[in-house]
Write a protein that holds these residues in place. Structure first.
Motif, PDB file in Angstrom:
ATOM      1  N   LEU A  25       0.826  -1.203   0.000  1.00 14.78           N
ATOM      2  CA  LEU A  25       0.000   0.000   0.000  1.00 14.78           C
ATOM      3  C   LEU A  25       0.867   1.263   0.000  1.00 14.78           C
ATOM      4  N   ALA A  26       1.889   1.282   0.818  1.00 15.68           N
ATOM      5  CA  ALA A  26       2.782   2.444   0.871  1.00 15.68           C
ATOM      6  C   ALA A  26       3.493   2.643  -0.462  1.00 15.68           C
ATOM      7  N   CYS A  27       3.967   1.560  -1.051  1.00 16.33           N
ATOM      8  CA  CYS A  27       4.657   1.654  -2.336  1.00 16.33           C
ATOM      9  C   CYS A  27       3.718   2.179  -3.414  1.00 16.33           C
ATOM     10  N   TRP A  28       2.525   1.579  -3.514  1.00 18.45           N
ATOM     11  CA  TRP A  28       1.562   1.983  -4.547  1.00 18.45           C
ATOM     12  C   TRP A  28       1.191   3.452  -4.387  1.00 18.45           C
ATOM     13  N   THR A  29       0.988   3.903  -3.170  1.00 19.32           N
ATOM     14  CA  THR A  29       0.656   5.302  -2.909  1.00 19.32           C
ATOM     15  C   THR A  29       1.818   6.209  -3.313  1.00 19.32           C
ATOM     16  N   ASP A  30       3.037   5.836  -2.921  1.00 19.67           N
ATOM     17  CA  ASP A  30       4.212   6.655  -3.253  1.00 19.67           C
ATOM     18  C   ASP A  30       4.469   6.700  -4.750  1.00 19.67           C
ATOM     19  N   VAL A  44      -2.889  11.141  -4.251  1.00 26.09           N
ATOM     20  CA  VAL A  44      -3.701  10.104  -3.633  1.00 26.09           C
ATOM     21  C   VAL A  44      -3.192   9.860  -2.216  1.00 26.09           C
ATOM     22  N   THR A  45      -4.076   9.313  -1.408  1.00 27.28           N
ATOM     23  CA  THR A  45      -3.707   8.902  -0.056  1.00 27.28           C
ATOM     24  C   THR A  45      -3.791   7.383   0.013  1.00 27.28           C
ATOM     25  N   ALA A  46      -3.277   6.823   1.070  1.00 26.08           N
ATOM     26  CA  ALA A  46      -3.401   5.387   1.279  1.00 26.08           C
ATOM     27  C   ALA A  46      -4.868   4.978   1.328  1.00 26.08           C
ATOM     28  N   ASP A  47      -5.722   5.841   1.867  1.00 32.26           N
ATOM     29  CA  ASP A  47      -7.155   5.543   1.909  1.00 32.26           C
ATOM     30  C   ASP A  47      -7.763   5.458   0.511  1.00 32.26           C
ATOM     31  N   ASP A  48      -7.212   6.214  -0.445  1.00 36.12           N
ATOM     32  CA  ASP A  48      -7.690   6.149  -1.827  1.00 36.12           C
ATOM     33  C   ASP A  48      -7.271   4.832  -2.487  1.00 36.12           C
ATOM     34  N   VAL A  49      -6.077   4.380  -2.183  1.00 38.04           N
ATOM     35  CA  VAL A  49      -5.496   3.209  -2.843  1.00 38.04           C
ATOM     36  C   VAL A  49      -5.943   1.900  -2.193  1.00 38.04           C
ATOM     37  N   ALA A  50      -6.216   1.928  -0.903  1.00 43.91           N
ATOM     38  CA  ALA A  50      -6.516   0.694  -0.149  1.00 43.91           C
ATOM     39  C   ALA A  50      -7.641  -0.145  -0.754  1.00 43.91           C
ATOM     40  N   PRO A  51      -8.765   0.432  -1.188  1.00 46.45           N
ATOM     41  CA  PRO A  51      -9.811  -0.426  -1.761  1.00 46.45           C
ATOM     42  C   PRO A  51      -9.350  -1.196  -3.008  1.00 46.45           C
ATOM     43  N   ALA A  52      -8.552  -0.544  -3.850  1.00 51.94           N
ATOM     44  CA  ALA A  52      -8.038  -1.230  -5.038  1.00 51.94           C
ATOM     45  C   ALA A  52      -7.068  -2.346  -4.636  1.00 51.94           C
ATOM     46  N   LEU A  53      -6.228  -2.073  -3.643  1.00 52.45           N
ATOM     47  CA  LEU A  53      -5.300  -3.102  -3.170  1.00 52.45           C
ATOM     48  C   LEU A  53      -6.061  -4.269  -2.552  1.00 52.45           C
ATOM     49  N   ASP A  54      -7.051  -3.976  -1.747  1.00 51.57           N
ATOM     50  CA  ASP A  54      -7.802  -5.057  -1.104  1.00 51.57           C
ATOM     51  C   ASP A  54      -8.558  -5.902  -2.124  1.00 51.57           C
ATOM     52  N   ALA A  55      -9.092  -5.289  -3.166  1.00 52.03           N
ATOM     53  CA  ALA A  55      -9.744  -6.055  -4.232  1.00 52.03           C
ATOM     54  C   ALA A  55      -8.737  -6.953  -4.933  1.00 52.03           C
ATOM     55  N   LEU A  56      -7.547  -6.416  -5.183  1.00 48.46           N
ATOM     56  CA  LEU A  56      -6.475  -7.202  -5.789  1.00 48.46           C
ATOM     57  C   LEU A  56      -6.103  -8.386  -4.889  1.00 48.46           C
ATOM     58  N   LEU A  57      -5.963  -8.139  -3.600  1.00 51.67           N
ATOM     59  CA  LEU A  57      -5.577  -9.204  -2.673  1.00 51.67           C
ATOM     60  C   LEU A  57      -6.669 -10.264  -2.542  1.00 51.67           C
ATOM     61  N   THR A  58      -7.921  -9.880  -2.733  1.00 51.89           N
ATOM     62  CA  THR A  58      -9.003 -10.868  -2.776  1.00 51.89           C
ATOM     63  C   THR A  58      -8.819 -11.797  -3.968  1.00 51.89           C
ATOM     64  N   ARG A  59      -8.462 -11.236  -5.115  1.00 48.67           N
ATOM     65  CA  ARG A  59      -8.219 -12.063  -6.307  1.00 48.67           C
ATOM     66  C   ARG A  59      -6.997 -12.951  -6.119  1.00 48.67           C
ATOM     67  N   VAL A  60      -5.989 -12.456  -5.405  1.00 47.98           N
ATOM     68  CA  VAL A  60      -4.825 -13.291  -5.090  1.00 47.98           C
ATOM     69  C   VAL A  60      -5.263 -14.472  -4.233  1.00 47.98           C
ATOM     70  N   ALA A  61      -6.057 -14.202  -3.198  1.00 48.64           N
ATOM     71  CA  ALA A  61      -6.529 -15.265  -2.307  1.00 48.64           C
ATOM     72  C   ALA A  61      -7.382 -16.290  -3.059  1.00 48.64           C
ATOM     73  N   GLN A  62      -8.064 -15.852  -4.108  1.00 48.01           N
ATOM     74  CA  GLN A  62      -8.891 -16.743  -4.921  1.00 48.01           C
ATOM     75  C   GLN A  62      -8.071 -17.520  -5.949  1.00 48.01           C
ATOM     76  N   GLY A  63      -6.769 -17.217  -6.048  1.00 43.28           N
ATOM     77  CA  GLY A  63      -5.917 -17.890  -7.016  1.00 43.28           C
ATOM     78  C   GLY A  63      -5.998 -17.314  -8.413  1.00 43.28           C
ATOM     79  N   ARG A  64      -6.658 -16.175  -8.561  1.00 44.09           N
ATOM     80  CA  ARG A  64      -6.812 -15.556  -9.879  1.00 44.09           C
ATOM     81  C   ARG A  64      -5.641 -14.656 -10.244  1.00 44.09           C
ATOM     82  N   GLU A  65      -4.865 -14.249  -9.239  1.00 48.80           N
ATOM     83  CA  GLU A  65      -3.724 -13.375  -9.484  1.00 48.80           C
ATOM     84  C   GLU A  65      -2.580 -13.789  -8.574  1.00 48.80           C
ATOM     85  N   ARG A  66      -1.367 -13.415  -8.975  1.00 48.03           N
ATOM     86  CA  ARG A  66      -0.181 -13.603  -8.150  1.00 48.03           C
ATOM     87  C   ARG A  66       0.498 -12.256  -8.012  1.00 48.03           C
TER      88      ARG A  66
END
Length: 176
Positions: A25-30, A44-66
């Motif tokens: 999250l810090a890297c993506w924001t920076d 952008v703030t971390a609060d702006d980026v966090a929802p996109a990161l969390d959606a991405l991490l959901t897809r990782v947990a589902q095995g759809r992304e690495r």
């Protein structure tokens, strides 16, 4: 997977713990605030980026992304995503997303090291080809050409960074 930069190690992950999530999250924001073309327009703030990161991490947990992380001396220096296809007709290739190296680490050859790690991870998954897009106007086509990518199309006006400021989306691919 070890890269050409001696202290840089790229690793593909199937899950992300809270500590790594915070670093991503810090890297993506920076990177976004430094003007990087990774899905946001600064500021952008971390609060702006966090929802996109969390959606991405959901897809990782589902095995759809690495997530492929690049660490230098154990510290996160950059990361990218391999987005795997759910279509049985497209399981031989993936799309690379969110390629980024932290602004403090740029200019050290780490982008190439990260992409080498992405390619290694893709081969380990049995993939034969990768696709990615870049935002026109950044000159990134030359970087990716140096890694073997070839352009196969441009979509004019696909990316709107501000009212009246539309950019091309450039499509590239590489056979592994």
């Amino acid at each position: 997977m070890t890269s050409a930069v001696p202290s840089a190690v790229a690793t593909a992950l199937e899950d992300v713990d809270p500590e790594l999530r915070a670093a991503l999250l810090a890297c993506w924001t920076d990177v976004s605030n430094a003007g990087g073309a990774v899905g946001f327009v600064p500021p952008v703030t971390a609060d702006d980026v966090a929802p996109a990161l969390d959606a991405l991490l959901t897809r990782v947990a589902q095995g759809r992304e690495r997530v492929v992380v690049l660490r230098v001396d154990g510290e996160l220096a950059g990361w990218a995503v391999l987005s795997l296809s759910v279509s049985p007709l497209r399981r031989h290739w993936a799309t690379v997303l969110r390629v980024q190296v932290h602004p403090a680490r740029q200019g050290q050859g780490l982008g190439r090291a990260l992409m080498t790690g992405v390619h290694d991870a893709a081969r380990d998954l049995g993939l034969e080809m990768l696709h990615l897009t870049v935002r026109g106007g950044y000159g990134l086509e030359g970087f990716y050409a140096g890694l073997g990518y070839r352009e196969f199309g441009r979509m004019p006006g696909a990316i709107r960074v501000a009212p009246g400021d539309d950019r091309e989306e450039v499509h590239l691919f590489v056979r592994l």
